[in-house]
Design a protein around this motif. Structure first.
Motif, PDB file in Angstrom:
ATOM      1  N   LEU A  48       1.179  -1.903   0.049  1.00 24.46           N
ATOM      2  CA  LEU A  48       0.178  -0.037  -0.092  1.00 24.46           C
ATOM      3  C   LEU A  48       0.858   1.124   0.212  1.00 24.46           C
ATOM      4  CD1 LEU A  48      -3.117  -0.726   2.579  1.00 24.46           C
ATOM      5  CD2 LEU A  48      -2.554  -0.541   0.583  1.00 24.46           C
ATOM      6  N   GLU A 177      -8.433  -6.159   5.326  1.00 20.14           N
ATOM      7  CA  GLU A 177      -7.633  -5.526   5.156  1.00 20.14           C
ATOM      8  C   GLU A 177      -7.630  -3.804   4.861  1.00 20.14           C
ATOM      9  OE1 GLU A 177      -4.790  -7.585   3.966  1.00 20.14           O
ATOM     10  OE2 GLU A 177      -5.549  -9.476   4.358  1.00 20.14           O
ATOM     11  N   THR A 179      -7.049  -0.684   3.548  1.00 20.33           N
ATOM     12  CA  THR A 179      -7.021   0.799   2.056  1.00 20.33           C
ATOM     13  C   THR A 179      -5.572   1.614   2.111  1.00 20.33           C
ATOM     14  OG1 THR A 179      -8.661   1.752   2.348  1.00 20.33           O
ATOM     15  CG2 THR A 179      -9.360  -0.915   1.444  1.00 20.33           C
ATOM     16  N   GLU A 181      -6.190   4.219   1.612  1.00 20.23           N
ATOM     17  CA  GLU A 181      -7.588   5.631   2.158  1.00 20.23           C
ATOM     18  C   GLU A 181      -8.128   4.759   3.707  1.00 20.23           C
ATOM     19  OE1 GLU A 181      -8.440   7.765   0.668  1.00 20.23           O
ATOM     20  OE2 GLU A 181      -7.023   7.334  -0.790  1.00 20.23           O
ATOM     21  N   SER A 182      -8.207   3.816   4.636  1.00 16.45           N
ATOM     22  CA  SER A 182      -8.298   3.523   5.227  1.00 16.45           C
ATOM     23  C   SER A 182      -6.860   4.084   6.469  1.00 16.45           C
ATOM     24  CB  SER A 182      -8.630   2.265   5.931  1.00 16.45           C
ATOM     25  OG  SER A 182      -7.890   1.574   5.802  1.00 16.45           O
TER      26      SER A 182
END
Length: 187
Positions: A48, A177, A179, A181-182
């Motif tokens: 990520l 899981e 992201t 954004e999170s």
């Protein structure tokens, strides 16, 4: 060449005890993070972070950052990616493995660490190749040689395709899981 700042687990614990504003980014997989992590750390798995390091760097701003993984290599990769975006981050020497003994950590469901899974899988493949070469066909010893060669190559390149593959297995999936954004919201 910029010198890499490595913090010992004791130094990080002391900074946190003093209430210093230190963002701890854990770049392991979500499943590894679920198993054990440093309280208050933020999980931003290396893939990520690598997908958009500029957004991560922007979110971090001028805050002090310490990167961690299981033992160190992924944290160093993350440091290189963030350094390219102008973020000077430290690396926790020895990773979560070195921090956990004797310190408060958050523990979840027990899983093998990724490096342990890689060692087991590689060892099992080598043993299988040697046994099959002895009892089935000598040509099957090439499996053992192939695994050994791949391990040497991945060490030189500082990548691990086997870890990437194992990370996709069902037992290495987290309940949730993250992201990008999170992850950015939690920083």
């Amino acid at each position: 060449m910029t010198q890499v700042l490595e913090l010992s687990p004791s130094e990080l614990a002391e900074q946190r005890d003093r209430g210093e504003d230190v963002v701890v980014l854990d770049v392991r997989s979500a499943a590894e993070f679920e198993t054990v992590h440093i309280p208050g750390s933020v999980n931003v798995p290396l893939p990520l972070l690598g997908a958009d390091p500029s957004r991560v760097a922007e979110r971090l701003g001028e805050r002090r950052v310490v990167l961690t993984c299981q033992a160190g290599p992924r944290a160093h990769q993350a440091r290189e990616r963030l350094a390219a975006e102008g973020v000077e981050a430290g690396v926790l020497a020895g990773g979560v493995s070195a921090y956990a003994p004797g310190r408060e950590v958050v523990r979840g469901a027990e899983r093998w660490a990724m490096d342990r899974q890689v060692r087991f899988t590689a060892g099992a493949l080598v043993l299988t190749g040697l046994a099959a070469g002895r009892f089935v066909s000598p040509k099957l010893r090439l499996l053992a040689g192939g695994v050994a060669g791949a391990l040497a190559g991945t060490a030189l390149a500082n990548i691990c395709p086997m870890a990437d593959l194992l990370g996709r297995m069902p037992w290495n999936r987290a309940a949730v899981e993250p992201t990008l954004e999170s992850a950015l919201e939690r920083i």
